[in-house]
Write an enzyme that holds these catalytic residues in place. Structure first.
Site, short mmCIF file in Angstrom:
data_model
loop_
_atom_site.label_atom_id
_atom_site.label_comp_id
_atom_site.label_asym_id
_atom_site.label_seq_id
_atom_site.Cartn_x
_atom_site.Cartn_y
_atom_site.Cartn_z
N GLU A 71 -7.39 9.24 9.68
CA GLU A 71 -6.19 9.49 10.01
C GLU A 71 -6.22 10.38 11.42
O GLU A 71 -5.43 10.22 12.14
CB GLU A 71 -5.03 10.05 9.11
CG GLU A 71 -4.90 8.61 7.79
CD GLU A 71 -3.65 8.81 7.28
OE1 GLU A 71 -2.98 9.92 7.25
OE2 GLU A 71 -3.27 7.95 6.23
N CYS A 104 -3.90 -1.13 -2.40
CA CYS A 104 -4.19 0.32 -2.26
C CYS A 104 -5.02 0.28 -3.89
O CYS A 104 -4.62 0.13 -4.73
CB CYS A 104 -2.51 0.86 -2.76
SG CYS A 104 -2.59 2.57 -3.27
N ASP A 143 0.85 -1.23 -0.07
CA ASP A 143 0.20 -0.02 0.06
C ASP A 143 0.88 1.20 -0.02
O ASP A 143 1.96 0.95 0.25
CB ASP A 143 -0.98 -0.09 1.15
CG ASP A 143 -1.80 1.36 1.29
OD1 ASP A 143 -2.28 1.82 0.15
OD2 ASP A 143 -2.49 1.58 2.35
N SER A 144 0.54 2.40 -0.29
CA SER A 144 1.08 3.64 -0.12
C SER A 144 1.38 4.05 1.07
O SER A 144 2.21 4.72 1.32
CB SER A 144 0.36 4.70 -1.09
OG SER A 144 -1.03 4.78 -0.51
N CYS A 154 -11.60 2.58 -1.28
CA CYS A 154 -10.32 3.18 -0.49
C CYS A 154 -10.29 2.36 0.77
O CYS A 154 -11.04 2.15 1.60
CB CYS A 154 -10.47 4.60 -0.41
SG CYS A 154 -9.25 5.37 0.87
N HIS A 164 -8.80 3.03 3.44
CA HIS A 164 -9.33 3.68 4.70
C HIS A 164 -10.74 3.60 5.09
O HIS A 164 -11.09 3.95 6.20
CB HIS A 164 -8.87 5.30 4.85
CG HIS A 164 -7.28 5.50 5.07
ND1 HIS A 164 -6.56 5.10 4.02
CD2 HIS A 164 -6.67 6.33 5.84
CE1 HIS A 164 -5.47 5.36 4.60
NE2 HIS A 164 -5.44 6.29 5.56
#
Lengths: 278, 278
Positions: A151, A73, A9-10, A189, A191
């Protein structure tokens, strides 16, 4: 010794995919790389993303001996899957887009699906293409604030609920004005699974009909598990074998270790720093 | 031919510094570089930021002939000013931290100041150190959601107001419980000037006493202008000379061109793509 599954993943959002993989392949060995020095990929160009992702894939295959790669990702899957496969031609590569589209196909009755993702994923129209291949129409929208909100740890915060409501209102209104009758929403995504309860609740309160929510992380882990079910990676070294996970990052491991456990659902353990150049 | 002032940022937020510089040095020649392929610096480590910033500084000096460098990025100023100066030893380098702290010194009567910035800037405590050198105590807090909110274009949005109120409430409460009596707030991120009206309005509604807001971008432009006042860079090539601005970016120039004008306050013109490696 079991083979290694490389997960890339990034950042550390892809740990939601690793979490789903661990659940399905509890005896496998995993090497996870987060290219944290160069995140986020979501706002970068195809050329740049392809270069970064290819370097990362080579690290997992050449340095960590990965014999299978999961690109955890959405942005890299959308923009760089070919470049990654070219960088490691001997190893099968699985992205998150195709499994997400396949799950949407299984879920949707109206054949119209909505996709929320980062800017770069949406601009690539990778979900539209993958859905089209499944006979589905996809309506995509970027939701750039959701990653920073996750985040910041605001996964259960009134501001996040309000942002989600604004995004979903716009998504539904624009899709409907374009003649779509969606019954499925793809979280495009890694997240977003942390916001899934909130997204489901808000969607239920504003959508005119029931909306199935598809998590690409889950769908991808299922696709990977089907590949290895009963094989060397699923079986591990013996009846008592447990999954082995090594985590690598290209930048400061503090944030990875601090936030990563939220995504993985268990402590990530020590994260090893690697230098890919650049 | 006038000398060139190099202006560097991790992205295009530093265009707020260039905007302030253009206002004060209307006949100078500027080369602006946004290292957009590797933004944001705010969540990366000192080592990584120093490497990226040094590469960028060398490009402005060696390729663009800059004879003066303005580091229009709080994170790079906080974490990499020495590394940048080492990379281009023959050229004077001005960061945004010192001018911000000097302006806070001029504004504060209580000698207690608040600083809002990115994670990396706050963790470096560069503002605390610079303020201490001015005889000021600084209380710093990271506000990670403000940059994405600005980049989403929500500079006049109720959600942004709510996020600012939450951050400022926490900032004031924590500072006061630590015995601070602040009368000055430093905006320690080049994106924040776009939120200045909202920040001033909300601060006025919740702070017990008047709070002066200092914009590091403005303070830095003033410091640079003092240096060149009446000199070759301010005067240009003649009475009719106008500022010349060339903008460079390390990644896709679309977003830069699309969002940059909001920061610069005028069209950014064509943005040239450069490859710094990595």
């Amino acid at each position: 010794m079991p083979s290694t599954i490389g997960v890339f993943d990034s950042g550390f959002g892809g740990l939601t995919v690793l979490r789903a993989l661990l659940h399905r392949l509890p005896k496998a060995r995993f090497a996870f790389l987060g290219d944290t020095a160069r995140l986020p990929y979501g706002s970068k160009s195809r050329r740049t993303i392809a270069r970064y992702a290819a370097q990362s894939a080579r690290f997992l295959v050449r340095e960590q001996g990965a014999e299978f790669l999961v690109i955890a990702c959405n942005t890299a899957s959308a923009l760089a899957l070919d470049a990654i496969q070219d960088a490691v031609p001997s190893v099968p590569v699985l992205g998150v887009i195709e499994p997400g589209a396949a799950a949407a196909h299984a879920a949707s009755k109206t054949r119209d699906v909505l996709v929320v993702a980062t800017d770069a994923t949406v601009q690539s129209h990778a979900y539209t293409t993958a859905c089209l291949a499944q006979g589905l129409r996809a309506f995509e929208m970027a939701c750039p604030l959701l990653v920073p909100l996750v985040e910041e740890g605001w996964t259960n915060h009134a501001v996040t609920a309000e942002v989600i409501r604004i995004y979903l209102d716009e998504l539904l209104a624009t899709a409907r004005s374009g003649g779509f009758t969606p019954d499925t929403l793809v979280l495009g995504c890694t997240h977003y699974p942390l916001l899934r309860p909130m997204i489901e609740q808000i969607m239920a309160s504003i959508a005119p009909a029931a909306m199935q929510v598809i998590d690409s992380a889950e769908s991808t882990a299922e696709a990977a598990a089907r590949r290895f079910d009963g094989g060397a990676m699923g079986a591990g070294t013996g009846a008592d074998a447990r999954a082995q996970v090594r985590c690598f990052a290209t930048d400061s491991v503090d944030k990875f270790e601090r936030l990563g456990s939220r995504f993985l659902g268990q402590p990530v353990g020590p994260v090893e720093l690697v230098d890919l150049g650049g």
